[in-house]
Every structure is written in structure tokens, then in C-alpha cells.
Design a protein around this motif. Structure first.
Motif, PDB file in Angstrom:
ATOM      1  N   SER A  13       0.836  -1.196   0.000  1.00 34.60           N
ATOM      2  CA  SER A  13       0.000   0.000   0.000  1.00 34.60           C
ATOM      3  C   SER A  13       0.877   1.254   0.000  1.00 34.60           C
ATOM      4  O   SER A  13       0.657   2.198  -0.766  1.00 34.60           O
ATOM      5  CB  SER A  13      -0.905   0.015   1.240  1.00 34.60           C
ATOM      6  N   THR A  14       1.888   1.240   0.862  1.00 37.33           N
ATOM      7  CA  THR A  14       2.810   2.378   0.946  1.00 37.33           C
ATOM      8  C   THR A  14       3.569   2.564  -0.363  1.00 37.33           C
ATOM      9  O   THR A  14       3.738   3.693  -0.840  1.00 37.33           O
ATOM     10  CB  THR A  14       3.799   2.163   2.109  1.00 37.33           C
ATOM     11  N   LEU A  15       4.015   1.459  -0.947  1.00 35.44           N
ATOM     12  CA  LEU A  15       4.757   1.521  -2.210  1.00 35.44           C
ATOM     13  C   LEU A  15       3.903   2.122  -3.315  1.00 35.44           C
ATOM     14  O   LEU A  15       4.352   3.002  -4.069  1.00 35.44           O
ATOM     15  CB  LEU A  15       5.210   0.111  -2.609  1.00 35.44           C
ATOM     16  N   LEU A  16       2.667   1.663  -3.437  1.00 31.74           N
ATOM     17  CA  LEU A  16       1.773   2.151  -4.486  1.00 31.74           C
ATOM     18  C   LEU A  16       1.548   3.653  -4.345  1.00 31.74           C
ATOM     19  O   LEU A  16       1.695   4.417  -5.309  1.00 31.74           O
ATOM     20  CB  LEU A  16       0.440   1.405  -4.418  1.00 31.74           C
ATOM     21  N   VAL A  17       1.214   4.091  -3.139  1.00 28.57           N
ATOM     22  CA  VAL A  17       0.913   5.501  -2.914  1.00 28.57           C
ATOM     23  C   VAL A  17       2.164   6.362  -3.076  1.00 28.57           C
ATOM     24  O   VAL A  17       2.112   7.455  -3.646  1.00 28.57           O
ATOM     25  CB  VAL A  17       0.285   5.685  -1.514  1.00 28.57           C
ATOM     26  N   ALA A  18       3.305   5.880  -2.607  1.00 29.37           N
ATOM     27  CA  ALA A  18       4.546   6.654  -2.685  1.00 29.37           C
ATOM     28  C   ALA A  18       4.976   6.914  -4.117  1.00 29.37           C
ATOM     29  O   ALA A  18       5.658   7.912  -4.397  1.00 29.37           O
ATOM     30  CB  ALA A  18       5.659   5.928  -1.929  1.00 29.37           C
ATOM     31  N   ASN A  19       4.598   6.047  -5.035  1.00 29.06           N
ATOM     32  CA  ASN A  19       5.020   6.199  -6.424  1.00 29.06           C
ATOM     33  C   ASN A  19       4.035   6.991  -7.272  1.00 29.06           C
ATOM     34  O   ASN A  19       4.242   7.135  -8.475  1.00 29.06           O
ATOM     35  CB  ASN A  19       5.263   4.821  -7.046  1.00 29.06           C
ATOM     36  N   MET A  20       2.984   7.509  -6.667  1.00 25.78           N
ATOM     37  CA  MET A  20       2.056   8.358  -7.412  1.00 25.78           C
ATOM     38  C   MET A  20       2.632   9.765  -7.513  1.00 25.78           C
ATOM     39  O   MET A  20       3.436  10.202  -6.682  1.00 25.78           O
ATOM     40  CB  MET A  20       0.684   8.331  -6.758  1.00 25.78           C
ATOM     41  N   LEU A  21       2.256  10.494  -8.557  1.00 30.34           N
ATOM     42  CA  LEU A  21       2.909  11.746  -8.900  1.00 30.34           C
ATOM     43  C   LEU A  21       2.359  12.953  -8.158  1.00 30.34           C
ATOM     44  O   LEU A  21       3.072  13.932  -7.941  1.00 30.34           O
ATOM     45  CB  LEU A  21       2.792  11.984 -10.417  1.00 30.34           C
ATOM     46  N   SER A  22       1.098  12.930  -7.791  1.00 31.80           N
ATOM     47  CA  SER A  22       0.440  14.109  -7.230  1.00 31.80           C
ATOM     48  C   SER A  22       1.004  14.492  -5.867  1.00 31.80           C
ATOM     49  O   SER A  22       1.315  13.632  -5.037  1.00 31.80           O
ATOM     50  CB  SER A  22      -1.058  13.862  -7.089  1.00 31.80           C
ATOM     51  N   THR A  23       1.126  15.802  -5.654  1.00 31.72           N
ATOM     52  CA  THR A  23       1.596  16.309  -4.366  1.00 31.72           C
ATOM     53  C   THR A  23       0.458  16.933  -3.569  1.00 31.72           C
ATOM     54  O   THR A  23       0.354  16.727  -2.360  1.00 31.72           O
ATOM     55  CB  THR A  23       2.715  17.336  -4.573  1.00 31.72           C
ATOM     56  N   LYS A  24      -0.407  17.706  -4.216  1.00 33.94           N
ATOM     57  CA  LYS A  24      -1.567  18.295  -3.554  1.00 33.94           C
ATOM     58  C   LYS A  24      -2.821  17.533  -3.965  1.00 33.94           C
ATOM     59  O   LYS A  24      -3.145  17.462  -5.148  1.00 33.94           O
ATOM     60  CB  LYS A  24      -1.689  19.768  -3.923  1.00 33.94           C
ATOM     61  N   VAL A  25      -3.512  16.978  -2.991  1.00 34.07           N
ATOM     62  CA  VAL A  25      -4.649  16.096  -3.265  1.00 34.07           C
ATOM     63  C   VAL A  25      -5.825  16.500  -2.391  1.00 34.07           C
ATOM     64  O   VAL A  25      -5.694  16.617  -1.162  1.00 34.07           O
ATOM     65  CB  VAL A  25      -4.273  14.619  -2.991  1.00 34.07           C
ATOM     66  N   GLY A  26      -6.994  16.702  -3.027  1.00 39.79           N
ATOM     67  CA  GLY A  26      -8.190  17.052  -2.274  1.00 39.79           C
ATOM     68  C   GLY A  26      -8.947  15.845  -1.770  1.00 39.79           C
ATOM     69  O   GLY A  26      -9.461  15.844  -0.645  1.00 39.79           O
ATOM     70  N   CYS A  27      -9.042  14.781  -2.603  1.00 37.48           N
ATOM     71  CA  CYS A  27      -9.781  13.588  -2.191  1.00 37.48           C
ATOM     72  C   CYS A  27      -9.169  12.339  -2.804  1.00 37.48           C
ATOM     73  O   CYS A  27      -8.604  12.365  -3.905  1.00 37.48           O
ATOM     74  CB  CYS A  27     -11.257  13.697  -2.565  1.00 37.48           C
ATOM     75  N   VAL A  28      -9.280  11.249  -2.054  1.00 40.67           N
ATOM     76  CA  VAL A  28      -8.757   9.946  -2.474  1.00 40.67           C
ATOM     77  C   VAL A  28      -9.890   8.935  -2.381  1.00 40.67           C
ATOM     78  O   VAL A  28     -10.576   8.836  -1.359  1.00 40.67           O
ATOM     79  CB  VAL A  28      -7.588   9.486  -1.582  1.00 40.67           C
ATOM     80  N   LEU A  29     -10.078   8.153  -3.437  1.00 40.74           N
ATOM     81  CA  LEU A  29     -11.160   7.166  -3.516  1.00 40.74           C
ATOM     82  C   LEU A  29     -10.603   5.756  -3.598  1.00 40.74           C
ATOM     83  O   LEU A  29      -9.616   5.499  -4.296  1.00 40.74           O
ATOM     84  CB  LEU A  29     -12.004   7.432  -4.770  1.00 40.74           C
ATOM     85  N   ASP A  30     -11.243   4.829  -2.892  1.00 43.59           N
ATOM     86  CA  ASP A  30     -10.933   3.402  -3.025  1.00 43.59           C
ATOM     87  C   ASP A  30     -12.243   2.634  -3.134  1.00 43.59           C
ATOM     88  O   ASP A  30     -12.980   2.498  -2.148  1.00 43.59           O
ATOM     89  CB  ASP A  30     -10.121   2.905  -1.827  1.00 43.59           C
TER      90      ASP A  30
END
Length: 379
Positions: A13-30
Motif C-alpha cells: 500500500s505504501t509503495l503504491l501511494v509513494a510512487n504516485m505523482l500528485s503532491t496536492k490532493v483534495g480527495c482519495v477514492l478506493d
């Protein structure tokens, strides 16, 4: 319906999220958040973001805290994307570890795929479809322009021939930045090979696709054409250190056409995967009179195990006689003994075939994979 739930360990989970490009994020969906491991990883990186989760099993999640909305939701619901858009608008970041199961291709599934423009990417003859493709569609439907999707996907979608059209769409209509090959047995209760994939909801910028491995720091960069063929790190890493030589013009490659169960009910001797050992063998058989059309290996042929997670790629040479082969065996005819025996005896073919084999659980070799492995010479 079998839910196919394989919960995401914190490491991945940490690996997947750490490799995403966005720095400023308003909402996250799963969608299909399970035990909310991916949302927890998102909170650690973007601690002010609103976390939105849906799951079909209300007993799964226990995540608490501010900026949190988790509720009941079926990832196969054709109205789910509209419900999400009505409540939250377009989504900045989606994370997903979809269930590994198959679903019936019914009118609701077709509707979801058509809305996401994925319907033309799948074979029309299919009666069932991996649920992962439907979850991909649901996420793409709610992402904002230039929003990101981080998904854990099985090897079948990453390298399977059947899903080449899907890969082409994602590569040419979206932007795949990274594909990370996760270690074998990354998830409990399954040996399925899995990959962390980063997709941005925008037209591609024609830059290279980055392939990585969890166990290797080196990044491979491949072009779109290579990615459409396959997106798995080990395949391209192995191919990068190989040269090619053509197989003989007169060579024939074919497989048996009867199951081992069917063959065991008869009286004839036959070869199945269980008859091949980990070391290259020289085998001899008595001459037999087989009915016309029977698939056999004969003197001068090589035989290869083409199916199985542990037996795949094992080989033998038929030194005398003739023997029927099961549908799990591939026969190589008119391949020079002196030239090809060292390839099998040294395990070079086995190593190449193991890297290139397809399949999520039990692995298998196509004729093209076998041909490519036979044409490969290690430098």
C-alpha cells in the motif's frame, strides 16, 4: 458470488501511494476498500485529503478519523460512478486493489465498460470477465482530468495476449507512468503475480513507460509498442540481455490434444508434465502404431512442459520410438539435437521460459513464447 478478497499488506500500500505523482490532493477514492490499507497509506502521505471508500462487505473496514467517508458500495453497480460524482464530484486520486474473480458479462457490465470506453478493448466472445477490468472502468469514470489511478493488477492484464487491446487503450488513451512488479506471493492465500500500476487520466505525452521491480533498484524504460506487448519488468529485463537467432525453417511446434485424464483411461503409454524431471532427460520408447491424427512425439523430437507453476519449461529428448503426448506437452520437431540440447541441458531455456510465462496462478507457455525462448542466446 466469490468475492476474491486479498487484502493489501501495508508494505505494498505504501509503495503504491509513494510512487504516485500528485503532491496536492483534495480527495482519495478506493472502490472495494477492504480493510482500508490503501486509504491509510494515502492518509499518511496526504493527511489533509478527504478519504472516500466503498466496499461490498460492511464488516471489512475499521478506519476512523477526520475527512473520512466509508460506506457500502458494490464495484459492479452500473450506477456507482454517478453516485460518487453526485456526492463528491470528480476525484483527484483513486487507489485500487480489485477483487481477483470473474464476473458474468451482462448488460450492466457492458454498460460500465462502454461508458469508460473499454468495451471495444475486450474480446466479444467472452462470457466472463476479470472483475479487475470492471473496477478499472469504474475508477476511470470518476477521475478528474489529469487525476491519477494507482492500482494493483494481476499478471494476466499486464502480459496476457487476451488483454493486449486493454493495454493498448491504457497506453495510447491514458498515460501509464510506472509499472512495478511485486514479489511472488505478495498476497496471502494466492500465488498470483501482481503489479502496482500508475495511470494518469490524460492523453499520453509519448514519454517512455517506467518498469520497476520491488527487489531491484534499476528502472527500465520501454516504448509504447513494447508496453502493448507486455508490461512486466522481468520479461523486458531478460530480453535486454539477449541476442536472437532464427529457428530452422522446417521446424514444427505443436501440442497434444488430449487431457492426461483422458489418456489415463486408455492403454497407451503417454507423456505428461509429471513425467518430466527438473534435469534434461533422454527418453526412449517402443515403436507403436497410433491411429491417424494422434498427437505423438517421435525419435528426434524434443518435448516441453508448457503448463504448471513448477513444471513449466522442463524438457526431454526422444532418442528412440514414439509416444503420445498430453495437451500440457509441446513437441518440437526438426530441431537439431546438437544445437538445441545444450540450451535445455544448461537450463537457459527453462530460465527464459520461466521469466516469460503467462498466467496469474498456474503459468503457461504460448507457441510464441516458446519460439522466442528457442531463438534467444545468452550473451
Amino acid at each position: 458470488m466469490e468475492l476474491g478478497q486479498y487484502y493489501t499488506p501495508k508494505t505494498f500500500s505504501t509503495l503504491l501511494v509513494a510512487n504516485m505523482l500528485s503532491t496536492k490532493v483534495g480527495c482519495v477514492l478506493d472502490i472495494g476498500c477492504g480493510q482500508a490499507s490503501l486509504l491509510e497509506a494515502a492518509r499518511r502521505r496526504w493527511n489533509e485529503a478527504k478519504l472516500i471508500g466503498y466496499d461490498i462487505d460492511p464488516n471489512n473496514y475499521n478506519l476512523k478519523g477526520k475527512n473520512l467517508h466509508i460506506g457500502f458500495g458494490d464495484g459492479l453497480d452500473p450506477d456507482l460512478s454517478n453516485k460518487i460524482l453526485d456526492c463528491f464530484g470528480n476525484i483527484d486520486i483513486s487507489v485500487a486493489n480489485p477483487p481477483y474473480t470473474n464476473v458474468d458479462v451482462n448488460k450492466d457490465i457492458i454498460r460500465i465498460l462502454k461508458l469508460a470506453k473499454l468495451y471495444d478493448c475486450i474480446p466479444r466472445s467472452l462470457k466472463k470477465l476479470p472483475a479487475e477490468i470492471v473496477f478499472l472502468a469504474q475508477n476511470l469514470l470518476v477521475l478528474k482530468n489529469e487525476g491519477e489511478l494507482g492500482a494493483i493488477l494481476p499478471a494476466s492484464l499486464i502480459s496476457g495476449e487476451k488483454w493486449k487491446g486493454l493495454r493498448e487503450f491504457l497506453i495510447t488513451e491514458k498515460n501509464i507512468d510506472k509499472v512495478i512488479q511485486l514479489p511472488s506471493k505478495a498476497f496471502n492465500k494466492t500465488e498470483a503475480a501482481t503489479f502496482a500500476v500508475n495511470i494518469t487520466n490524460k492523453k499520453p505525452n509519448n514519454s517512455a513507460i517506467n518498469l520497476l521491480s520491488f527487489d531491484n533498484d534499476k528502472t527500465l524504460r520501454i516504448n509504447n509498442k513494447s508496453g502493448i506487448k507486455r508490461l512486466d519488468y522481468f520479461y523486458h529485463a531478460h530480453a535486454a540481455h539477449s541476442s536472437r537467432s532464427q529457428i530452422p525453417e522446417m521446424a514444427k511446434i505443436f501440442r497434444g490434444n488430449k487431457s492426461s485424464k483422458n489418456l489415463r483411461s486408455g492403454s497407451s503409454t503417454f507423456i505428461h508434465t509429471s513425467d518430466l524431471k527438473n534435469i534434461f532427460q533422454i527418453l526412449s520408447f517402443n515403436h507403436s502404431n497410433y491411429k491417424q491424427g494422434t498427437k505423438t512425439a517421435q525419435k528426434g523430437d524434443f518435448v516441453i512442459s508448457r503448463v504448471g507453476s513448477r513444471s513449466i519449461g522442463k524438457a526431454a529428448y526422444i532418442n528412440e520410438g514414439e509416444v503420445e503426448v498430453s495437451d500440457c506437452i509441446t513437441v518440437l520437431r526438426n530441431f537439431d539435437k546438437e544445437r538445441y540440447t545444450p540450451l535445455f541441458a544448461s537450463n537457459k531455456f527453462y530460465e527464459k521460459a520461466s521469466y516469460d510465462a503467462l498466467g496469474t496462478g498456474a503459468k503457461y507457455l504460448t507457441f510464441d513464447i516458446i519460439k522466442e525462448a528457442l531463438e534467444t542466446n545468452e550473451l
